[in-house]
Each structure stands twice: as C-alpha cells, then as structure tokens.
Write a protein that holds these residues in place. Structure first.
Motif, short mmCIF file in Angstrom:
data_model
loop_
_atom_site.label_atom_id
_atom_site.label_comp_id
_atom_site.label_asym_id
_atom_site.label_seq_id
_atom_site.Cartn_x
_atom_site.Cartn_y
_atom_site.Cartn_z
N GLY A 201 51.53 33.05 -18.27
CA GLY A 201 51.91 34.41 -17.88
C GLY A 201 51.27 34.82 -16.57
N PHE A 202 51.08 36.15 -16.42
CA PHE A 202 50.35 36.66 -15.25
C PHE A 202 48.88 36.27 -15.38
N ALA A 203 48.22 36.11 -14.26
CA ALA A 203 46.77 35.85 -14.30
C ALA A 203 46.09 36.71 -13.23
N LEU A 204 44.96 37.27 -13.62
CA LEU A 204 44.10 37.96 -12.65
C LEU A 204 42.99 36.96 -12.33
N VAL A 205 43.04 36.41 -11.13
CA VAL A 205 42.10 35.35 -10.77
C VAL A 205 40.99 35.94 -9.91
N ASP A 226 49.65 41.12 -21.20
CA ASP A 226 48.97 39.89 -21.62
C ASP A 226 48.45 39.11 -20.40
N ILE A 227 47.82 39.85 -19.49
CA ILE A 227 47.30 39.23 -18.26
C ILE A 227 45.92 38.65 -18.54
N GLY A 228 45.80 37.34 -18.37
CA GLY A 228 44.51 36.69 -18.59
C GLY A 228 43.65 36.81 -17.34
N VAL A 229 42.34 36.95 -17.53
CA VAL A 229 41.42 36.98 -16.38
C VAL A 229 40.78 35.59 -16.27
N VAL A 230 40.94 34.99 -15.09
CA VAL A 230 40.44 33.63 -14.88
C VAL A 230 39.46 33.64 -13.71
N SER A 231 38.26 33.13 -13.94
CA SER A 231 37.28 33.08 -12.86
C SER A 231 37.22 31.66 -12.28
N GLU A 250 38.21 38.99 -3.17
CA GLU A 250 37.55 38.71 -4.46
C GLU A 250 38.52 38.31 -5.57
N SER A 251 39.65 39.04 -5.67
CA SER A 251 40.55 38.84 -6.82
C SER A 251 42.01 38.87 -6.38
N ALA A 252 42.83 38.20 -7.19
CA ALA A 252 44.27 38.20 -6.90
C ALA A 252 45.05 38.19 -8.21
N ILE A 253 46.26 38.74 -8.15
CA ILE A 253 47.14 38.63 -9.32
C ILE A 253 48.21 37.60 -9.00
N VAL A 254 48.32 36.60 -9.91
CA VAL A 254 49.31 35.55 -9.75
C VAL A 254 50.39 35.77 -10.80
N VAL A 260 51.92 34.70 -5.50
CA VAL A 260 50.82 35.67 -5.45
C VAL A 260 51.42 37.07 -5.34
N PHE A 261 51.15 37.94 -6.32
CA PHE A 261 51.61 39.33 -6.25
C PHE A 261 50.83 40.08 -5.18
N GLY A 262 49.53 39.87 -5.14
CA GLY A 262 48.68 40.58 -4.17
C GLY A 262 47.23 40.31 -4.48
N HIS A 263 46.36 40.77 -3.60
CA HIS A 263 44.92 40.56 -3.81
C HIS A 263 44.16 41.84 -3.49
N THR A 264 42.93 41.89 -3.94
CA THR A 264 42.10 43.05 -3.60
C THR A 264 41.77 42.98 -2.11
N ASP A 265 41.56 44.13 -1.49
CA ASP A 265 41.10 44.19 -0.09
C ASP A 265 40.44 45.56 0.12
N GLU A 266 40.21 45.94 1.38
CA GLU A 266 39.51 47.22 1.65
C GLU A 266 40.23 48.39 1.00
N SER A 267 41.58 48.31 0.94
CA SER A 267 42.32 49.46 0.39
C SER A 267 42.73 49.29 -1.07
#
Ligand SMILES: Cc1cc2nc3c(=O)[nH]c(=O)nc-3n(C[C@H](O)[C@H](O)[C@H](O)COP(=O)(O)OP(=O)(O)OC[C@H]3O[C@@H](n4cnc5c(N)ncnc54)[C@H](O)[C@@H]3O)c2cc1C
Length: 289
Positions: A201-205, A226-231, A250-254, A260-267
C-alpha cells in the motif's frame, strides 16, 4: 513493407527466408508463425465514460521502436488497481478515479511521441548509411533527433497531475517519479528489496527512526489508509541507492504504485503532507483544516 508489397505475399515462407538468408543459415531455424503488423501512434481522447475505463492498447498504441507498448499498458493497470478498491470500499470518493486519465494520458502521449522520434532517428541513420555506402555526403543529424536515442538523457516524465504534490514536481526532483528501490540488508544482515519492506500500500518512509511527531488527525488518516511507516535507519544498500530525496529531506510518502507523492520540506511537515494526500485522494470522513 515497401510500397507495392502485399501482406499476403510477405507471409510466404520462401520470401521470409530469403530476407533472413543474409544473416542466418536456413537449417538453424524454423518459421512457426508469420504475421504482418501495422503499427500506429495514437492515444485515446477519453479514457473514461461513466463506469467504463480503457487501458493498454485500447487507450494508446505506439510504434515498436521503444518496446514500451505493453509496459505502458501495465502502468495503466498498476495505476488503476490501487484506486478502484479505495472507491469500492468507500474510503475515497469516486472522483479519485478521474486521476487515472489525468496521470496516465500525458505519460502515454510522451512515450508514443518518444517512440515516433526513435523511429525517425532509425530512418535517419539508414539514410546516413545509404549515403556512406554510395560515397555521398551523409545528412546532418539534428540535435532534437539525436537526443531521442537511447542513453541520450531522455527519461520518463514525472506525473504532473493527479495524486501528487504538484508544487514539488520538477525535472530534477523525486516527487512524481518512481521511488528508488535498492537492495538492502537489514540490521540482522538479511538481504531484502526495499520494495518488499514497503509493503503493497502507501508507505510513509522516513530517514531516521526517531518517533514521528504527528497529530491525532494524521494518525487517523494513516490508519484509514493503512499507511505503513518505514524507517531507512539500520538498512544498508547492497545494490542501487536510496532515493536522492533523502539527501535533503526527512520523510516521503510513496504511493502503492511506487510513485513519490511528495516529501517533507521547509513548507511541509509530515502532518501537512498527510493532510494534502488525504485531500487529493478525496478521502471520505476527512476533515480538512
Ligand atoms: C510485433 C510487436 C512487438 C511488440 N513488442 C513489444 C515490446 O517489446 N515491449 C512492449 O512493452 N510491448 C510490445 N508490443 C506491444 C504489446 O504487445 C501490446 O502493447 C500489448 O499486447 C497490449 O495489451 P492489451 O492487453 O492492451 O491488448 P491486446 O494484447 O491487444 O489484447 C486485447 C485482447 O482483447 C481481445 N478482444 C478484442 N475485441 C474483443 C471483443 N469484442 N470481445 C472479447 N475480446 C476481444 C483480443 O482478441 C485480445 O486478446 C509489441 C507488439 C507487437 C505487435
């Protein structure tokens, strides 16, 4: 086929063998099937009518110069098949399915256009060879034609519409592109594909395994989808590399199809990222803030 040749005449075994003779002795192969194919460069104007969706060759046909016909069809199916269950299960609004055409049509157009230009490059190279053989000055190769060749820097485009954080999509970033999938070893030394760790499924990496500072609402969305968090911490690459985005962010949603849906950044904090995903997906029962 050359002008004047007919499909019927071309299917004659003797004629086929005479075309191959120059390269392969007759006693080394057997003709099992012969067919004349006509190829096209075409994309459908509309991929959806009500509950009917088209994909594969029904939606796009490409000349064979890039070997991408079925590949593109498989991408259609992979795109559609994670969205449909979300709608059927009532997790997302049916309008999510409009993103199928929005994401796939431009991509299919680009591949068909690229295959056409590779075909033109092949035609051109034949002209160059013919001139060389006849002792004439070969035609110049226009830069636009040269750059369509394999290994000349042209890559698949990102998605520029649909379920993606549009503000991050660029020619050099990771958002909208396939997520890098290296082979890794985990802390126990087991060899794995990152893909397998991400699940289906979706993953928060995340880059590190520090506890995520997230709101209750974010946690609820992660659960709902059901988004799994993967480090990535503790994983070492054996082949390939982690996505370049982690050099900066730091993080991205796949997505389930590994874009890649997007990633964290300054905003965008993780909370922002997850809220924007929920909004794009038209998640039902979701309160946007
Ligand atoms: C010579 C050649 C080389 C190729 N090489 C490559 C390659 O290297 N790489 C690549 O990625 N792609 C390649 N392709 C393209 C690839 O074969 C197609 O893109 C792919 O097969 C399309 O799959 P599809 O399921 O969308 O359509 P199809 O394979 O056309 O399947 C459609 C099916 O629907 C059936 N059908 C049609 N009408 C009806 C009806 N009314 N009722 C029920 N059934 C119906 C048909 O009989 C057929 O079985 C090549 C194609 C050709 C012709």
């Amino acid at each position: 086929m050359l002008p004047g040749e007919t499909a019927e005449a071309m299917l004659d075994n003797e004629l086929i063998m005479s075309l191959i003779d120059e390269w392969t002795p007759r006693d080394t192969y057997e003709i099992r099937r012969a067919a004349v194919y006509q190829f096209h460069a075409a994309t459908a104007d509309k991929w959806r009518q009500g509950k009917i969706f088209i994909g594969g060759d029904a939606a796009h046909q490409t000349p064979p110069f890039l070997g991408q016909g079925m590949n593109a069809g498989m991408r259609d199916v992979i795109n559609f098949s994670w969205k449909l269950p979300l709608v059927i299960q009532g997790v997302c609004d049916p309008q999510l399915l409009d993103s199928y055409e929005a994401e796939r049509s431009a991509h299919a157009h680009d591949l068909v256009e690229w295959a056409v230009s590779v075909g033109k490059l092949m035609d051109h190279m034949a002209e160059v060879e013919r001139a060389q053989r006849d002792g004439l000055k070969p035609p110049e190769t226009p830069e636009a034609l040269r750059s369509s060749g394999y290994g000349q820097g042209r890559t698949q485009p990102p998605i520029r519409d649909g379920i993606v954080l549009l503000e991050q999509v660029s020619d050099t970033g990771s958002t909208g592109y396939l997520f890098a999938q290296p082979e890794v070893t985990d802390v126990d030394g087991s060899l794995l594909k990152l893909d397998d760790i991400l699940g289906n499924g979706f993953a928060l990496v995340t880059r590190s395994n520090e506890k995520l500072e997230i709101s209750e609402q974010t946690r609820a969305i992660l659960n709902q989808l059901d988004i799994g968090v993967v480090s990535l911490e503790g994983l070492s690459t054996v082949r390939g590399r982690f996505d370049r985005l982690f050099e900066q962010f730091e993080s991205a949603i796949v997505r389930p199809d590994r874009l890649v849906f997007g990633h964290t950044d300054e905003s965008n904090s993780v909370d922002d990222l997850v809220a924007k995903l929920a909004k794009k997906l038209t998640l039902t029962n979701h309160i946007t803030h």
